[in-house]
Design a protein around this motif. Structure first.
Motif, short mmCIF file in Angstrom:
data_model
loop_
_atom_site.label_atom_id
_atom_site.label_comp_id
_atom_site.label_asym_id
_atom_site.label_seq_id
_atom_site.Cartn_x
_atom_site.Cartn_y
_atom_site.Cartn_z
N LYS A 1 -5.76 -23.13 -18.24
CA LYS A 1 -3.83 -23.15 -18.66
C LYS A 1 -3.87 -21.83 -19.70
CE LYS A 1 -0.41 -25.78 -20.77
NZ LYS A 1 -0.38 -27.01 -21.40
N VAL A 2 -4.85 -21.47 -20.60
CA VAL A 2 -5.01 -20.70 -22.11
C VAL A 2 -5.90 -19.56 -20.89
CG1 VAL A 2 -4.79 -22.73 -23.06
CG2 VAL A 2 -7.10 -21.55 -22.92
N TRP B 1 -3.43 -16.47 -22.19
CA TRP B 1 -2.91 -17.04 -23.52
C TRP B 1 -3.64 -15.82 -24.41
CZ3 TRP B 1 -1.15 -22.65 -24.31
CH2 TRP B 1 -0.47 -22.95 -23.80
N TYR C 1 -1.55 -19.09 -27.79
CA TYR C 1 -0.47 -18.97 -27.67
C TYR C 1 0.31 -19.07 -26.43
CZ TYR C 1 0.92 -14.34 -28.93
OH TYR C 1 1.14 -13.11 -29.18
N ASN C 2 0.98 -19.11 -25.65
CA ASN C 2 1.58 -18.73 -24.37
C ASN C 2 2.58 -17.81 -25.10
OD1 ASN C 2 3.10 -18.14 -22.19
ND2 ASN C 2 3.24 -20.23 -22.10
N GLU D 1 4.65 -22.89 -27.62
CA GLU D 1 3.27 -23.59 -26.38
C GLU D 1 2.32 -23.17 -26.89
OE1 GLU D 1 2.18 -24.80 -22.57
OE2 GLU D 1 4.04 -23.38 -22.97
#
Length: 140
Positions: free
Chosen positions: A31-32, A35, A88-89, A95
């Motif tokens: 997910k990250v 980012w 962070y996104n 997010e």
């Protein structure tokens, strides 16, 4: 033959839990992956969940300041004003994930790996016991 049922139940349970935890850890990591990492300031710890606070951090992206509370409870030794790193996104700067072992999901990966080792260990013990009884002792 009766001994295989409990071994299969225990082994499959260990494997199932391992796969769930490993999947959660990998998903959190992926997910990250794209980012951006930035410095942030620990603001406070509030909204206790599972006995530990959910940390709140403040950071700035493109001149806009964000103050975001983590979704994950964590025992944090941080004092207000301590500098921490967050991912962070870029598409949604609200997010974020704090760059700690717990927040990144590494704990899921670690515990999942331990369950997987337990699964492998239980299979090795069962196969070793089976081999010893049937081929060494020549028991039925």
């Amino acid at each position: 033959m009766d001994q295989i049922i409990p071994v299969l139940i225990i082994s499959s349970s260990l494997l199932l839990v391992a796969m769930i935890l490993l999947t959660m850890g990998i998903k959190k990591r992926l997910k990250v992956q794209n980012w951006k990492k930035i410095n942030a300031i620990a603001v406070e710890n509030s909204s206790y969940g599972l006995g530990y606070p959910k940390p709140i951090v403040r950071y700035e992206v493109d001149g806009v300041q964000y103050e975001v509370q983590s979704n994950i409870s964590q025992r944090t030794p941080w004092k207000d004003g301590k500098q921490v790193q967050v991912y962070y996104n870029p598409n949604n700067p609200n997010e974020m994930v704090i760059d700690t072992f717990t927040q990144r999901g590494s704990i899921y990966f670690l515990v999942g790996s331990l369950f997987f080792v337990g699964f492998i260990g239980s299979m090795i013990i069962y196969i070793g016991t089976y081999y010893f009884h049937h081929f060494i002792l020549e028991l039925p």
